[in-house]
Write a protein that holds these residues in place. Structure first.
Motif, mmCIF file in Angstrom:
data_model
loop_
_atom_site.group_PDB
_atom_site.id
_atom_site.type_symbol
_atom_site.label_atom_id
_atom_site.label_comp_id
_atom_site.label_asym_id
_atom_site.label_seq_id
_atom_site.Cartn_x
_atom_site.Cartn_y
_atom_site.Cartn_z
ATOM 1 N N ASP A 246 -5.740 3.678 -7.196
ATOM 2 C CA ASP A 246 -6.872 4.024 -6.321
ATOM 3 C C ASP A 246 -8.070 4.473 -7.143
ATOM 4 O O ASP A 246 -7.946 5.312 -8.023
ATOM 5 N N ARG A 247 -9.194 3.873 -6.863
ATOM 6 C CA ARG A 247 -10.460 4.288 -7.461
ATOM 7 C C ARG A 247 -11.360 4.737 -6.318
ATOM 8 O O ARG A 247 -11.758 3.924 -5.485
ATOM 9 N N PRO A 248 -11.700 6.030 -6.244
ATOM 10 C CA PRO A 248 -12.561 6.517 -5.164
ATOM 11 C C PRO A 248 -13.898 5.772 -5.097
ATOM 12 O O PRO A 248 -14.473 5.627 -4.027
ATOM 13 N N ASP A 249 -14.370 5.285 -6.243
ATOM 14 C CA ASP A 249 -15.639 4.571 -6.232
ATOM 15 C C ASP A 249 -15.542 3.234 -5.501
ATOM 16 O O ASP A 249 -16.556 2.667 -5.109
ATOM 17 N N GLN A 250 -14.309 2.750 -5.262
ATOM 18 C CA GLN A 250 -14.166 1.518 -4.479
ATOM 19 C C GLN A 250 -14.660 1.742 -3.055
ATOM 20 O O GLN A 250 -15.339 0.876 -2.493
ATOM 21 N N ASP A 251 -14.318 2.887 -2.463
ATOM 22 C CA ASP A 251 -14.826 3.197 -1.129
ATOM 23 C C ASP A 251 -16.348 3.296 -1.161
ATOM 24 O O ASP A 251 -17.034 2.793 -0.270
ATOM 25 N N ILE B 78 -17.933 -0.058 -1.150
ATOM 26 C CA ILE B 78 -17.882 -0.668 0.182
ATOM 27 C C ILE B 78 -18.952 -0.049 1.072
ATOM 28 O O ILE B 78 -19.672 -0.761 1.784
ATOM 29 N N PHE B 79 -19.085 1.285 1.019
ATOM 30 C CA PHE B 79 -20.121 1.950 1.816
ATOM 31 C C PHE B 79 -21.515 1.484 1.409
ATOM 32 O O PHE B 79 -22.387 1.285 2.265
ATOM 33 N N GLN B 80 -21.735 1.288 0.133
ATOM 34 C CA GLN B 80 -23.044 0.806 -0.331
ATOM 35 C C GLN B 80 -23.311 -0.611 0.171
ATOM 36 O O GLN B 80 -24.436 -0.931 0.561
ATOM 37 N N ALA B 81 -22.291 -1.444 0.176
ATOM 38 C CA ALA B 81 -22.456 -2.805 0.712
ATOM 39 C C ALA B 81 -22.775 -2.749 2.203
ATOM 40 O O ALA B 81 -23.646 -3.488 2.689
ATOM 41 N N ILE B 82 -22.090 -1.865 2.929
ATOM 42 C CA ILE B 82 -22.358 -1.700 4.357
ATOM 43 C C ILE B 82 -23.791 -1.249 4.579
ATOM 44 O O ILE B 82 -24.498 -1.776 5.448
ATOM 45 N N TYR C 235 -15.781 -3.099 7.126
ATOM 46 C CA TYR C 235 -15.133 -2.013 7.861
ATOM 47 C C TYR C 235 -13.619 -2.216 7.917
ATOM 48 O O TYR C 235 -12.850 -1.259 7.813
ATOM 49 N N ASP C 236 -13.185 -3.444 8.065
ATOM 50 C CA ASP C 236 -11.756 -3.736 8.058
ATOM 51 C C ASP C 236 -11.134 -3.309 6.729
ATOM 52 O O ASP C 236 -10.064 -2.683 6.700
ATOM 53 N N LEU C 237 -11.805 -3.603 5.632
ATOM 54 C CA LEU C 237 -11.301 -3.223 4.319
ATOM 55 C C LEU C 237 -11.218 -1.699 4.188
ATOM 56 O O LEU C 237 -10.222 -1.161 3.694
ATOM 57 N N LEU C 238 -12.241 -0.997 4.663
ATOM 58 C CA LEU C 238 -12.196 0.469 4.636
ATOM 59 C C LEU C 238 -11.028 1.004 5.462
ATOM 60 O O LEU C 238 -10.335 1.935 5.039
ATOM 61 N N HIS C 239 -10.820 0.411 6.640
ATOM 62 C CA HIS C 239 -9.712 0.857 7.499
ATOM 63 C C HIS C 239 -8.367 0.594 6.835
ATOM 64 O O HIS C 239 -7.457 1.437 6.916
ATOM 65 N N GLN C 240 -8.222 -0.553 6.192
ATOM 66 C CA GLN C 240 -6.989 -0.842 5.466
ATOM 67 C C GLN C 240 -6.749 0.197 4.375
ATOM 68 O O GLN C 240 -5.642 0.704 4.215
ATOM 69 N N ARG C 241 -7.813 0.509 3.624
ATOM 70 C CA ARG C 241 -7.689 1.478 2.535
ATOM 71 C C ARG C 241 -7.289 2.845 3.074
ATOM 72 O O ARG C 241 -6.429 3.515 2.506
ATOM 73 N N ALA C 242 -7.903 3.254 4.175
ATOM 74 C CA ALA C 242 -7.580 4.554 4.770
ATOM 75 C C ALA C 242 -6.134 4.580 5.262
ATOM 76 O O ALA C 242 -5.425 5.579 5.080
ATOM 77 N N ALA C 243 -5.688 3.489 5.871
ATOM 78 C CA ALA C 243 -4.311 3.427 6.375
ATOM 79 C C ALA C 243 -3.310 3.476 5.231
ATOM 80 O O ALA C 243 -2.288 4.178 5.315
ATOM 81 N N LEU C 244 -3.583 2.757 4.160
ATOM 82 C CA LEU C 244 -2.693 2.793 3.007
ATOM 83 C C LEU C 244 -2.645 4.195 2.403
ATOM 84 O O LEU C 244 -1.572 4.706 2.075
ATOM 85 N N ARG C 245 -3.793 4.808 2.283
ATOM 86 C CA ARG C 245 -3.868 6.174 1.745
ATOM 87 C C ARG C 245 -3.059 7.128 2.628
ATOM 88 O O ARG C 245 -2.295 7.951 2.118
ATOM 89 N N ALA C 246 -3.227 7.011 3.939
ATOM 90 C CA ALA C 246 -2.517 7.883 4.880
ATOM 91 C C ALA C 246 -1.007 7.674 4.818
ATOM 92 O O ALA C 246 -0.236 8.596 5.075
ATOM 93 N N ALA C 247 -0.596 6.469 4.471
ATOM 94 C CA ALA C 247 0.830 6.153 4.369
ATOM 95 C C ALA C 247 1.392 6.486 2.993
ATOM 96 O O ALA C 247 2.566 6.203 2.708
ATOM 97 N N GLY C 248 0.550 7.097 2.139
ATOM 98 C CA GLY C 248 1.004 7.462 0.810
ATOM 99 C C GLY C 248 1.078 6.306 -0.161
ATOM 100 O O GLY C 248 1.717 6.397 -1.200
#
Length: 85
Positions: A2-7, A10-14, A53-66
């Motif tokens: 995980d690289r926090p800068d990846q999020d 994505i936010f910058q692209a949005i 947004y789909d990619l962000l949601h996937q990342r958040a779900a994976l993070r939440a699932a450990g």
């Protein structure tokens, strides 16, 4: 890994896509409307935003699932656009 800068990327692209969308709508508000090319670009922006947004949601779900958020992958537009809201 995980690289926090990846999020952040994505936010910058949005943000960039949202600014372009706002610019197109502002130019349409000058009374001339949108030409076919501008309408196509707005549709493309909408799809690109949905994919981001789909990619962000996937990342958040994976993070939440450990799991590692970097396992998230951009999905093709036809997959993302067929989601039921």
């Amino acid at each position: 890994m995980d690289r926090p800068d990846q999020d952040l990327d994505i936010f910058q692209a949005i943000n960039a896509l949202s600014q372009e969308e706002e610019h197109l709508w502002a130019s349409a508000g000058d009374g001339r409307g949108l030409d076919p090319t501008e309408r196509q670009r707005l549709e493309a922006i909408r799809v690109e935003l949905d994919r981001a947004y789909d990619l962000l949601h996937q990342r958040a779900a994976l993070r939440a699932a450990g799991r590692d958020p970097s396992e998230a992958r951009e999905r093709p537009a036809d997959i993302v656009e067929r989601y039921q809201q």
